[in-house]
Motif scaffolding. Structure first.
Motif, PDB file in Angstrom:
ATOM      1  N   ASP A  61      -6.908 -13.698   2.971  1.00  0.00           N
ATOM      2  CA  ASP A  61      -5.934 -14.984   3.227  1.00  0.00           C
ATOM      3  C   ASP A  61      -5.039 -16.033   2.242  1.00  0.00           C
ATOM      4  N   GLY A  62      -5.368 -15.592   0.928  1.00  0.00           N
ATOM      5  CA  GLY A  62      -5.344 -16.278  -0.046  1.00  0.00           C
ATOM      6  C   GLY A  62      -3.829 -16.786  -0.132  1.00  0.00           C
ATOM      7  N   LYS A  63      -3.416 -17.543  -1.360  1.00  0.00           N
ATOM      8  CA  LYS A  63      -2.446 -17.125  -1.645  1.00  0.00           C
ATOM      9  C   LYS A  63      -1.724 -15.969  -2.570  1.00  0.00           C
ATOM     10  N   GLY A  64      -2.645 -15.688  -2.382  1.00  0.00           N
ATOM     11  CA  GLY A  64      -1.489 -14.476  -3.473  1.00  0.00           C
ATOM     12  C   GLY A  64      -1.217 -14.329  -4.684  1.00  0.00           C
ATOM     13  N   MET A  65      -0.853 -13.868  -5.244  1.00  0.00           N
ATOM     14  CA  MET A  65      -0.434 -13.495  -6.734  1.00  0.00           C
ATOM     15  C   MET A  65       1.004 -12.897  -6.916  1.00  0.00           C
ATOM     16  N   SER A  66       1.704 -13.082  -7.480  1.00  0.00           N
ATOM     17  CA  SER A  66       3.124 -12.867  -8.169  1.00  0.00           C
ATOM     18  C   SER A  66       3.177 -11.463  -9.014  1.00  0.00           C
ATOM     19  N   ALA A  67       4.339 -10.525  -8.971  1.00  0.00           N
ATOM     20  CA  ALA A  67       3.245  -9.260  -9.940  1.00  0.00           C
ATOM     21  C   ALA A  67       3.094  -9.877 -11.863  1.00  0.00           C
ATOM     22  N   THR A  68       3.758 -11.137 -11.843  1.00  0.00           N
ATOM     23  CA  THR A  68       3.086 -10.983 -13.154  1.00  0.00           C
ATOM     24  C   THR A  68       1.729 -11.611 -13.742  1.00  0.00           C
ATOM     25  N   LYS A 113      -3.576  -4.978  -4.122  1.00  0.00           N
ATOM     26  CA  LYS A 113      -2.236  -5.451  -3.371  1.00  0.00           C
ATOM     27  C   LYS A 113      -1.996  -6.915  -3.204  1.00  0.00           C
ATOM     28  N   SER A 114      -0.691  -7.188  -3.472  1.00  0.00           N
ATOM     29  CA  SER A 114      -1.146  -9.320  -4.021  1.00  0.00           C
ATOM     30  C   SER A 114      -0.021  -9.740  -2.958  1.00  0.00           C
ATOM     31  N   ARG A 115       0.141 -10.416  -2.523  1.00  0.00           N
ATOM     32  CA  ARG A 115       1.445 -10.809  -1.748  1.00  0.00           C
ATOM     33  C   ARG A 115       0.990 -12.629  -1.597  1.00  0.00           C
ATOM     34  N   ARG A 116       2.687 -13.545  -2.266  1.00  0.00           N
ATOM     35  CA  ARG A 116       2.525 -14.423  -1.763  1.00  0.00           C
ATOM     36  C   ARG A 116       3.395 -15.038  -0.812  1.00  0.00           C
ATOM     37  N   GLU A 117       3.152 -15.816   0.048  1.00  0.00           N
ATOM     38  CA  GLU A 117       3.406 -16.388   1.424  1.00  0.00           C
ATOM     39  C   GLU A 117       5.224 -16.689   1.759  1.00  0.00           C
ATOM     40  N   GLU A 118       5.850 -17.011  -0.233  1.00  0.00           N
ATOM     41  CA  GLU A 118       6.926 -17.105  -0.316  1.00  0.00           C
ATOM     42  C   GLU A 118       8.141 -15.732  -0.558  1.00  0.00           C
ATOM     43  N   ASP A 119       7.126 -14.941  -0.557  1.00  0.00           N
ATOM     44  CA  ASP A 119       7.732 -13.496  -1.407  1.00  0.00           C
ATOM     45  C   ASP A 119       7.497 -12.319  -0.305  1.00  0.00           C
ATOM     46  N   GLU A 120       8.890 -11.445  -0.266  1.00  0.00           N
ATOM     47  CA  GLU A 120       8.787 -10.264   0.613  1.00  0.00           C
ATOM     48  C   GLU A 120       8.369  -9.577  -0.074  1.00  0.00           C
ATOM     49  N   LEU A 121       7.786  -8.862  -0.949  1.00  0.00           N
ATOM     50  CA  LEU A 121       7.259  -7.588  -0.968  1.00  0.00           C
ATOM     51  C   LEU A 121       6.049  -8.463  -1.931  1.00  0.00           C
ATOM     52  N   GLY A 122       5.052  -6.941  -1.898  1.00  0.00           N
ATOM     53  CA  GLY A 122       4.261  -8.263  -2.651  1.00  0.00           C
ATOM     54  C   GLY A 122       3.824  -7.025  -3.796  1.00  0.00           C
ATOM     55  N   THR A 123       2.643  -6.372  -4.630  1.00  0.00           N
ATOM     56  CA  THR A 123       2.849  -5.645  -5.624  1.00  0.00           C
ATOM     57  C   THR A 123       1.363  -5.477  -5.569  1.00  0.00           C
ATOM     58  N   LEU A 124       1.686  -3.753  -5.766  1.00  0.00           N
ATOM     59  CA  LEU A 124       0.716  -2.671  -6.244  1.00  0.00           C
ATOM     60  C   LEU A 124       0.125  -2.418  -7.154  1.00  0.00           C
ATOM     61  N   LEU A 125      -1.360  -2.732  -7.778  1.00  0.00           N
ATOM     62  CA  LEU A 125      -1.686  -2.289  -9.344  1.00  0.00           C
ATOM     63  C   LEU A 125      -2.716  -1.489  -9.161  1.00  0.00           C
ATOM     64  N   VAL A 138       5.408  -3.134  -3.238  1.00  0.00           N
ATOM     65  CA  VAL A 138       5.025  -3.201  -1.677  1.00  0.00           C
ATOM     66  C   VAL A 138       5.027  -3.587  -0.967  1.00  0.00           C
ATOM     67  N   ALA A 139       4.494  -3.067   0.766  1.00  0.00           N
ATOM     68  CA  ALA A 139       5.059  -4.411   1.783  1.00  0.00           C
ATOM     69  C   ALA A 139       3.387  -4.218   1.888  1.00  0.00           C
ATOM     70  N   CYS A 140       2.898  -5.926   2.065  1.00  0.00           N
ATOM     71  CA  CYS A 140       1.018  -5.761   2.266  1.00  0.00           C
ATOM     72  C   CYS A 140       1.618  -7.376   3.104  1.00  0.00           C
ATOM     73  N   PRO A 141      -0.318  -7.689   3.364  1.00  0.00           N
ATOM     74  CA  PRO A 141       0.315  -8.859   3.944  1.00  0.00           C
ATOM     75  C   PRO A 141       0.183 -10.218   3.045  1.00  0.00           C
ATOM     76  N   ALA A 142       0.347 -11.333   3.209  1.00  0.00           N
ATOM     77  CA  ALA A 142      -0.156 -12.664   2.837  1.00  0.00           C
ATOM     78  C   ALA A 142      -1.023 -12.753   2.649  1.00  0.00           C
ATOM     79  N   GLY A 143      -1.595 -12.666   0.907  1.00  0.00           N
ATOM     80  CA  GLY A 143      -3.196 -13.029   0.283  1.00  0.00           C
ATOM     81  C   GLY A 143      -3.615 -12.181  -0.859  1.00  0.00           C
ATOM     82  N   SER A 144      -4.806 -11.819  -1.102  1.00  0.00           N
ATOM     83  CA  SER A 144      -4.459 -10.690  -2.303  1.00  0.00           C
ATOM     84  C   SER A 144      -5.782  -9.666  -1.294  1.00  0.00           C
TER      85      SER A 144
END
Length: 608
Positions: A61-68, A113-125, A138-144
């Motif tokens: 449940d960490g801070k996650g990552m942006s798509a980049t 799958k990763s998403r930051r708290e401030e983002d609505e959608l995360g990233t699937l790689l 992709v829709a996913c919980p905050a974190g990685s």
């Protein structure tokens, strides 16, 4: 002539890097969990299948990552921690390892799958063999959520060198324990083949240690706490009675990182030197905090070996801190008086009549009559007697003792005295060695090691043939195991039962000892089972026979007679006869010498 030097493709370079960074599934676990910690996670879930061969998944449940960032994380030498060379020497996190994620991706199939708290959608790689196959929102919980599948699927030469699932699972548990012990404020859970086997809720350090190694350690921990300008040292050491012969719980951590340090281990060992028997190891959980610029964590690929700038003064501080902790809790040795030959003084009972002492008098005793005048020379067949020294028939039972011209047994060097009429064939020296004469000289036998060899062969035969006899315990003892120890039980339970143990599972890593081998007495079976499991874990063996040998050796060491045990003539004869029936009578199962020969020419030189 054409040029021969060229750059390697990234896919090959990543596989080469993976050879150092990713050695087995536990390496993947270590990298992914440490990344989750660096991301500020407060809850981490580890999921594996087939001991990590099929799947290693880490959800945080960490801070996650942006798509980049998610895409850049799999590029070689990509990092969020290093901006200049000076940053390499000021790291407070798990450190720089630019090859970690690309190395994992090079030898497996990765889904992130990763998403930051401030983002609505995360990233699937999705990656396979370093090649990006898909990247999309992709829709996913905050974190990685990292899923590493089919490790070494494209490097079959590496995959075939993986050990059995049992061994790889133990390695994963070992890595996880090292991480959870230094991060007590983080929630951890471990799911193995869809079953949650471990759950470590956030807690204080002492409670986390107890959760990992077992409730029995709660009363054994002594805290240490010292703060100097060079280092801050905190943690716990185990009381001397908790020391073990093998597989002691020994952990060093520096700045939140597990490390091995033989030099500092000697500092702790020296503090326990007069408190525990030789060969036993103390338990400790010791945490160092130092200036990051005063250590070098990059001297080994796994970063478990760390170089300190001020090793010698820290060694002295550590030794003093442990000694102070032991002294503070009065863990000092008691005075052990030598009671051999002492008079047995009965306890006073006021209700009991005291009988007056009786004096026995021999009225025929004449103090002026010399002993030699009453001496009768024994009727010995001297020709046959001396022949016993010259003829070595291969059986120690044919040898005879050395007797002087008066028929007295030679008692030099504290050799046990016996009546001449008994004609013993072996001598016990200082209740430690058995001495006997052979054709080429004087044979010395270590009595404890000889007994270990005999018992080892006996217990191993019982395990192999399932012929051990169990004796029921009047009151079952409870043994509490650490998670890694409990994970070993299913693989050795049949062998434990084969020698006579009867264990029943009580849940929560606890077992009841309902039956024990009938041949063993005066043994602490809780300690014995801990040692047996520890030796099996330490061996890391995949061969059933080697695990059985480890169990048999543990039992033999526990049941063998100790040094200082007085043996009768019959016991010495029986021991030697049994020893020489073993095809490996010269050495113990772990390679220690049992028999030594003092040859005649060496003895002759002593008198020249």
């Amino acid at each position: 002539m054409s040029d021969i030097i060229h750059l390697l493709p990234d896919s090959i370079a990543n596989q080469i890097a993976a050879g150092e960074v990713i050695q087995r599934p536990s390496s993947v676990v270590k990298e992914l969990v440490e990344n989750a910690l660096d991301a500020g996670a407060t809850s981490i879930q580890l999921i594996i299948k087939d001991a990590g061969r099929t799947l290693v998944q880490v959800i945080d449940d960490g801070k996650g990552m942006s798509a980049t960032d998610a895409r850049m994380a799999f590029e070689r030498h990509a990092t969020s921690k290093i901006k200049s060379a000076d940053d390499l020497f000021a790291l407070h996190t798990m450190g720089f390892r630019g090859e970690a994620l690309p190395s994992i991706a090079a030898i497996s199939q990765v889904e992130l799958k990763s998403r930051r708290e401030e983002d609505e959608l995360g990233t699937l790689l999705l990656l396979s063999g370093s090649k990006v196959e898909k990247q999309e929102p992709v829709a996913c919980p905050a974190g990685s959520n990292f899923s590493v599948k089919n490790i070494f699927y494209n490097v079959p030469a590496r995959r075939k060198f993986l050990k059995s699932n049992d061994t790889e699972r133990r390695n994963i548990l070992t890595e996880l324990e090292r991480i959870v012990l230094v991060n007590p404020s983080i929630d951890f859970s471990f799911i193995d083949n869809d079953v949650e086997v471990l759950k470590y809720p956030a807690s204080g350090l002492r409670q986390r240690i107890i959760n990992v190694v077992g409730k029995s350690f709660n009363q054994q921990l002594i805290s240490i706490d010292i703060n100097t300008s060079l280092v801050k040292i905190t943690g716990f050491v185990g009381k001397p009675e908790s020391a073990r012969k093998t597989r002691a719980q020994q952990y060093f951590f520096v700045n939140g990182r597990y490390m091995r340090h033989p030099y500092f281990n000697k500092a702790v060992q020296s503090a326990f030197e007069s408190l525990i028997p030789v060969g036993e190891m103390p338990n400790y959980f010791i945490y160092f905090e130092v200036d990051p610029s005063a250590i070098d964590v990059n001297i080994h690929p796994t970063k478990t070996e760390i170089k300190f700038e001020n090793e010698q003064p820290i060694w002295q501080i550590l030794s003093a801190a442990v000694k102070e902790a032991l002294g503070k809790f009065n863990e000092v040795p008691t005075i052990d008086f030598d009671t051999e030959g002492a008079i047995d003084i009965p306890i006073h009972d006021p209700l009991r009549n005291v009988a007056p002492p009786q004096v026995n008098v021999n009225p025929a005793y004449n103090p002026f009559k010399t002993q030699s005048s009453n001496y009768q020379r024994p009727n010995l067949d001297w020709e046959k007697f001396y022949q016993g020294f010259e003829n070595d028939k291969g059986s120690l039972g044919d040898t005879q003792p050395e007797i002087d011209i008066f028929g007295h047994v030679d008692d030099d060097n504290e050799v046990e005295k016996v009546p001449v009429s008994d004609m013993v064939i072996h001598y016990q020296y200082k209740n430690r060695y058995i001495l006997t004469s052979v054709k080429s000289g004087l044979m010395l036998i270590d009595q404890r090691r000889a007994h270990i060899r005999i018992l080892f062969d006996q217990f191993l035969s019982q395990i192999q043939n399932n012929k051990g006899i169990s004796q029921r315990t009047l009151f079952p003892e409870i043994i509490e195991l650490s998670p890694s120890e409990a994970a070993m039980i299913p693989y050795i339970i049949e062998d434990l039962e084969a020698v006579g143990f009867d264990l029943s599972h009580l849940g929560n890593n606890s077992y009841a000892i309902n039956g024990v081998p009938s041949e063993m007495t005066n043994t602490d079976f809780v300690v014995l089972i801990h040692n047996m499991i520890g030796q099996s874990v330490d061996s890391g063996s995949d061969v059933k026979e080697e695990i059985r040998e480890s169990l048999a050796l543990s039992m033999a060491n526990a049941a063998a007679i100790s040094y200082g045990h007085k043996l009768s003539d019959e016991e010495m004869t029986k021991m030697i006869d049994q020893l020489f029936t073993s095809p490996s009578h010269k050495y113990t199962p772990d390679g220690k010498t049992i028999i030594s020969l003092l040859e005649d020419d060496i003895i002759d030189k002593m008198f020249k």
